[in-house]
Write an enzyme that holds these catalytic residues in place. Structure first.
Site: not given
Ligand code: ARG
Length: 499
Positions: A130, A175, A342, A23, A305, A337, A310, A297
């Site tokens: 742990n 609405t 992990q 890890s 844009n 554990y 976005e 663009s």
């Protein structure tokens, strides 16, 4: 002894399995937390008589050298672009250089051994990975919460400043995405501030609950040394030790609360992003997108844009994903554990990075927004947005609301058929629908009157909105103050004292 657990094994690990289960490539970023927690643990075991005073000093000095040494080693191989780059810039090289490190705990032990020799191997007395990972993750999430809270404060402030600058500007509210009633632009902006205030309290609640120290829990049943658990807890700025070792080493609800609070925050942010995207279209025309935050663009020369909003809408999807990934990982895990945990680190890191990225641009974007108040106002004055105020007028004349609704509905119908707004109809025409219509009707359906008739707490009457804006600014100041006191706890953590 390169492994942390080689004693009972006769066969070496399968190389593919060995590299796949590591890890360190992901948890290397927990280096500051691991060092701080190790310093705190060193003090606890010294107090329990495992280290002499001299050994403790040597150990703490060694731990203080772990990060500088890692950076020195990395700098010899690859210099980061900027001179004053921090640890983060070196992490990829540190990871590449240390393929023997299984995880962050192993890495720190290996580095410390280089620095202070076999004394380093005493550090693991009375502790387990742990509890270490549970502690590191709590420290990480605590900082991520503080950073998010401070980013949210910045954005709240930007929204409030924009509201102050928008003065008495009005806009249509919607609405079903159909025009409803006019509202103050400030009222609309404060809707988002209200959401963010709740998001902040959710994060604050999560922070309060997570702020307990797992160190001393051992691998599952508690440390096998009579440790004074308050020593490590105090050194790390926790409010106290966790109450149950099995729970502390295996539950990740603090991380779930964080990712889930970010999931809700992400949903709020995505609504703002969507509205701004919509409002900037030619069809709405409510605002000019700030050029500094828009792109063109490569094909259509005329385009500007709304990439920022976005992309934020898209990024909020990642926040939903992180919360769901973590929940799916911890679901059904037996106590205590399990290695599955992990895998729960990455979604937490991803959520923290995603929100940090969003909040690095959103306040600046918000401050750069300029509304087209005239277009907004015109839109608020067209389409019978004062029809409800008109019906209300009739109720003050004693007409039951259902009947008032009907009569104004007929007036709207006449307006639609003849291309006029309610205030363009004559009193005679109106009286045809109800004799209660009087001269004063026209004053009760002006834009101002239509706003001011919503004179309730939380309504869009101008005086109410002014009060609400003041309240929102006041709460920013109070929240800033309480966050600053939390941050000073963080600074104290960076100078863990020698006891
Ligand atoms: N790298 C591990 C994790 O992130 C640390 C804890 C490992 N514990 C163990 N018993 N294998 O969860």
């Amino acid at each position: 002894m390169s492994k942390m657990w080689s004693g009972r094994f006769r066969e070496p690990l399968d190389p593919a399995f060995e590299s796949w289960q590591r890890s360190f490539p992901c948890d290397a970023r927990l280096l500051p937390q691991e060092v701080a927690a190790s310093k705190a643990h060193a003090q606890a075991i010294a107090a329990a008589g495992i280290l002499t005073e001299t050994e403790l000093v040597k150990m703490l000095e060694g731990l203080d050298r772990v990060i500088p040494l890692a950076i020195e080693e990395a700098a010899k191989v690859a210099k980061p672009a900027s001179e004053d780059a921090g640890l983060d810039a070196y992490l990829p090289t540190i990871i590449a250089l240390n393929s023997q490190a299984e995880d962050i705990h192993h890495f720190v032990e290996l580095q410390l051994t280089k620095l202070i020799g076999d004394l380093a191997l005493k550090l693991h007395t009375g502790r387990s990975r742990n509890e270490q990972i549970a502690t590191d993750m709590r420290l990480f999430v605590r900082d991520a919460i503080d950073d998010t809270l401070s980013g949210l404060l910045d954005w709240r402030e930007a929204l409030v400043e924009l509201a102050q600058a928008s003065g008495d500007a009005v806009m249509p509210s919607y609405t079903h995405l159909q025009r409803a009633e006019p509202v103050m632009v400030t009222h609309w902006l404060l809707a988002y501030v209200a959401m963010l205030e709740r998001d902040s309290t959710r994060l604050m609640d999560a922070r309060n609950r997570l702020n307990l120290c797992p160190l001393g829990s051992g691998p599952i049943a508690g440390a096998t040394l009579a440790l004074d658990r308050t020593i490590a807890s105090d050194a790390l700025g926790f409010d106290g030790p966790t109450p149950n070792s099995m729970d502390a080493t295996s539950d990740r609800d603090f991380a779930l609360e964080f990712t889930q609070a970010l999931s809700v925050l992400g949903l709020h942010i995505s609504r703002f992003a969507e509205e701004l995207t919509l409002h900037s279209t030619a069809e709405f025309g409510f605002l000019d997108l700030p050029e500094r935050f828009s792109t063109g663009s490569s094909a259509m020369p005329q385009k500007k844009n709304p990439d920022l909003t976005e992309l934020i809408r898209g990024k909020s999807g990642r926040l939903q994903g992180a919360a769901l990934t973590l929940a799916t990982i911890v679901k059904g895990l037996p106590l205590a554990y399990n290695k599955d945990l992990q895998e729960g680190q990455e979604p937490v890191f991803d959520a923290a990075d995603t929100i940090a990225g969003i909040l690095s641009v959103l306040p600046g974007f918000t401050r750069a927004l300029r509304f087209r108040a005239d277009v907004m106002k015109a839109a608020a004055e067209k389409g019978y947005l004062n029809a409800m105020a008109a019906a209300q007028y009739l109720t003050y004349k004693g007409v039951p609301f259902r009947k008032a609704h009907e009569k104004v509905g007929q007036a709207v119908r006449l307006g639609l058929e003849t291309g006029r707004e309610l205030n363009d109809l004559t009193l005679d025409e109106l009286r045809g629908f109800g004799e209660e219509f009087g001269e004063d009707f026209f004053d009760s359906i002006t834009l101002e009157a239509t706003l001011d008739c919503h004179d309730v707490v939380g309504g869009t009457a101008r005086s109410r909105v002014k009060d609400a804006l003041e309240g929102a600014s006041r709460r920013i100041a109070t929240d800033r103050h309480s966050l600053a006191s939390k941050k000073s706890a963080k600074l104290a953590l960076e100078r863990v004292p020698v006891v």
